[in-house]
Design a protein around this motif. Structure first.
Motif, PDB file in Angstrom:
ATOM      1  N   GLN A 197     -10.382  -1.317  -0.594  1.00  0.00           N
ATOM      2  CA  GLN A 197     -10.072  -2.426  -1.494  1.00  0.00           C
ATOM      3  C   GLN A 197     -11.338  -2.928  -2.177  1.00  0.00           C
ATOM      4  OE1 GLN A 197      -7.918  -5.562   0.462  1.00  0.00           O
ATOM      5  NE2 GLN A 197      -6.969  -6.261  -1.447  1.00  0.00           N
TER       6      GLN A 197
ATOM      7  N   GLU B  74      -4.995  -3.289  -9.563  1.00  0.00           N
ATOM      8  CA  GLU B  74      -3.818  -4.136  -9.378  1.00  0.00           C
ATOM      9  C   GLU B  74      -3.862  -5.387 -10.252  1.00  0.00           C
ATOM     10  OE1 GLU B  74      -1.084  -5.414  -5.571  1.00  0.00           O
ATOM     11  OE2 GLU B  74      -3.248  -5.277  -5.302  1.00  0.00           O
TER      12      GLU B  74
ATOM     13  N   ILE C 178       0.839  -1.214   0.000  1.00  0.00           N
ATOM     14  CA  ILE C 178       0.000   0.000   0.000  1.00  0.00           C
ATOM     15  C   ILE C 178       0.869   1.257   0.000  1.00  0.00           C
ATOM     16  CG2 ILE C 178      -1.598   1.374   1.374  1.00  0.00           C
ATOM     17  CD1 ILE C 178      -3.037  -0.782   0.031  1.00  0.00           C
TER      18      ILE C 178
ATOM     19  N   LYS D  63     -13.002  -5.831  -5.348  1.00  0.00           N
ATOM     20  CA  LYS D  63     -12.902  -6.911  -6.337  1.00  0.00           C
ATOM     21  C   LYS D  63     -14.274  -7.038  -6.970  1.00  0.00           C
ATOM     22  CE  LYS D  63     -11.600 -11.739  -7.091  1.00  0.00           C
ATOM     23  NZ  LYS D  63     -11.063 -12.992  -6.465  1.00  0.00           N
TER      24      LYS D  63
ATOM     25  N   TYR E 169      -7.751  -0.734  -5.512  1.00  0.00           N
ATOM     26  CA  TYR E 169      -8.105   0.200  -4.449  1.00  0.00           C
ATOM     27  C   TYR E 169      -8.721   1.464  -5.047  1.00  0.00           C
ATOM     28  CZ  TYR E 169      -4.925  -2.764  -1.763  1.00  0.00           C
ATOM     29  OH  TYR E 169      -4.311  -3.840  -1.171  1.00  0.00           O
TER      30      TYR E 169
ATOM     31  N   GLU F 168      -9.460  -6.010  -9.616  1.00  0.00           N
ATOM     32  CA  GLU F 168      -9.146  -5.886  -8.189  1.00  0.00           C
ATOM     33  C   GLU F 168      -8.210  -4.705  -7.984  1.00  0.00           C
ATOM     34  OE1 GLU F 168      -7.919  -9.679  -6.335  1.00  0.00           O
ATOM     35  OE2 GLU F 168      -8.324 -10.598  -8.295  1.00  0.00           O
TER      36      GLU F 168
END
Length: 417
Positions: A22, A51, A3, A24, A36, A34
């Protein structure tokens, strides 16, 4: 990826771990993403670091529409030769972004500012509003496009009879140069692809820290003629003086519009000042921004409707798990513009609750209407939707205001949604 590295690399170290949520989620085309999303009310509000795509590492940063701020002393020393204030449209902010996998754009996704993927309610509105080659533009320029979705079908507080369901380009982020786009770039895109842009309402010229309102759009000025406002002789020695004058102008316009038309004309104006202050500056009429009399109902309604924009079809499930979720969301947003003691007062809490449930009730289809729609479909299984609606209008003329609800239910029953 750690992070700390994400914050330093993609968010310029201007957010904290607690500001990143976070996620998904599955897109409309079935891709799993997925990463943030940022909830801090600054230039990174709603921005995302993706990510993984389909369970594989595919790091990519998506800039959202920055939080638009009121004037503050932090920008008083700024000197600029020109400021163009556009109409602040009252609707939902929609961001279209490219999703990459292995260097290729596999999907162009719409989202609201604080969501990863737009809710079904927004998707349905976009189907009615889109007439532009948005996917083509996003892919060709490697760009994130930001629009305001407004009009009768998505009316918040400002009545706009000239737009049924429209999109206006309000911002863009160039992935190639890692920067928000200027007015000239937005205007060029709009001209090339015939995109709508918010009206240019007030043109300001500046020189060595002095400012003058060079022109006001006829859209506003026709409501100022009675006041015989002369702008050519008005020289302002600071941005503070300038914004105070614009507030008064907007208030006069709204009052005169209300006297003539029965509704206020504008929520305010916004200036794209990326080069000068690295963001946007907004100015609202005095009566909307006043804080000492409590929070205006229009501002509470605006934040409640934002909540519906973002959570839409999920609200009932969220409410069952956390009955204060909507309340905390609205209060957090209001706290950005109003004193915390007023935001946290019991009076404000009760007003938020009342408005929230009033909007919920308005969006809930009554049982009687549901039964009428089901009966019409069951009794006329071979008829088209238009034929069923003709029967509805003949049998239930007193319920013509519920025709849209009946149509939507019948469309789902017949599997045409």
């Amino acid at each position: 990826m750690r992070i700390k590295h994400i914050i330093e690399t993609y968010f310029d170290d201007k957010v904290k771990k607690k500001d990143l949520y976070q996620f998904k989620q599955k897109t409309k085309k079935g891709n799993i993403i997925e990463g943030y999303i940022c909830r801090k009310p600054n230039e990174y509000l709603g921005s995302m670091f993706i990510e993984k795509v389909n369970n594989e590492d595919n790091p990519q940063f998506i800039h959202s529409m920055p939080k638009i701020h009121y004037y503050s002393k932090k920008i008083e020393g700024i000197e600029t030769e020109e400021i163009i204030f556009h109409e602040k449209l009252d609707g939902s902010c929609i961001i279209y972004y490219p999703l990459y996998q292995d260097g290729e754009v596999i999907e162009v996704i719409p989202k609201t500012r604080n969501t990863v993927i737009a809710d079904d309610f927004i998707f349905n509105l976009l189907k009615k509003a889109i007439t532009y080659p948005i996917e083509e533009i996003v892919k060709e320029y490697n760009i994130v496009l930001m629009f305001e979705l407004y009009g009768v079908l998505n009316q918040h507080e400002i009545y706009n009879p000239d737009a049924y369901c429209s999109l206006a380009l309000i911002g863009a982020y160039s992935i190639n140069i890692d920067h928000m786009c200027s007015n000239s770039t937005l205007d060029a895109l709009a001209q090339k692809y015939e995109l709508k842009r918010p009206k240019k309402l007030i043109h300001v010229k500046g020189h060595e820290g002095l400012y003058m309102i060079a022109s006001i759009s006829p859209y506003l000025y026709k409501y100022l003629e009675k006041n015989k406002i002369s702008l050519n002789t008005c020289l302002f020695t600071s941005l503070s003086e300038l914004t105070q004058k614009i507030k008064k102008i907007l208030s006069q316009v709204n009052q005169e519009s209300y006297n003539i038309n029965g509704f206020v004309l504008t929520e305010g104006v916004v200036a794209n000042m990326q080069k000068q202050i690295g963001g946007y500056l907004k100015v609202k009429p005095e009566e909307i921004e006043l804080k000492h009399k409590g929070i205006p109902t229009v501002e509470i309604k605006k934040e409640v409707r934002k909540y519906w924009d973002e959570y839409g079809s999920k609200i009932e499930a969220i409410y069952k798990q956390d009955k204060k979720h909507y309340l905390n969301y609205v209060k957090e947003n209001l706290a950005e513009d109003f004193p915390i003691d007023i935001v946290e007062s019991n009076k404000t809490k009760k007003r938020i609750e009342k408005i929230f449930f009033a909007i919920w009730d308005a969006k809930t289809v009554p049982i009687g209407i549901q039964e009428i729609a089901r009966t019409l479909c069951e009794e006329n299984p071979k008829l088209s939707l238009s034929e069923i609606m003709n029967i509805f209008s003949q049998q239930y003329p007193q319920k013509k205001n519920q025709a849209r609800m009946v149509y939507s239910i019948c469309k789902k029953i017949k599997g045409e949604d």
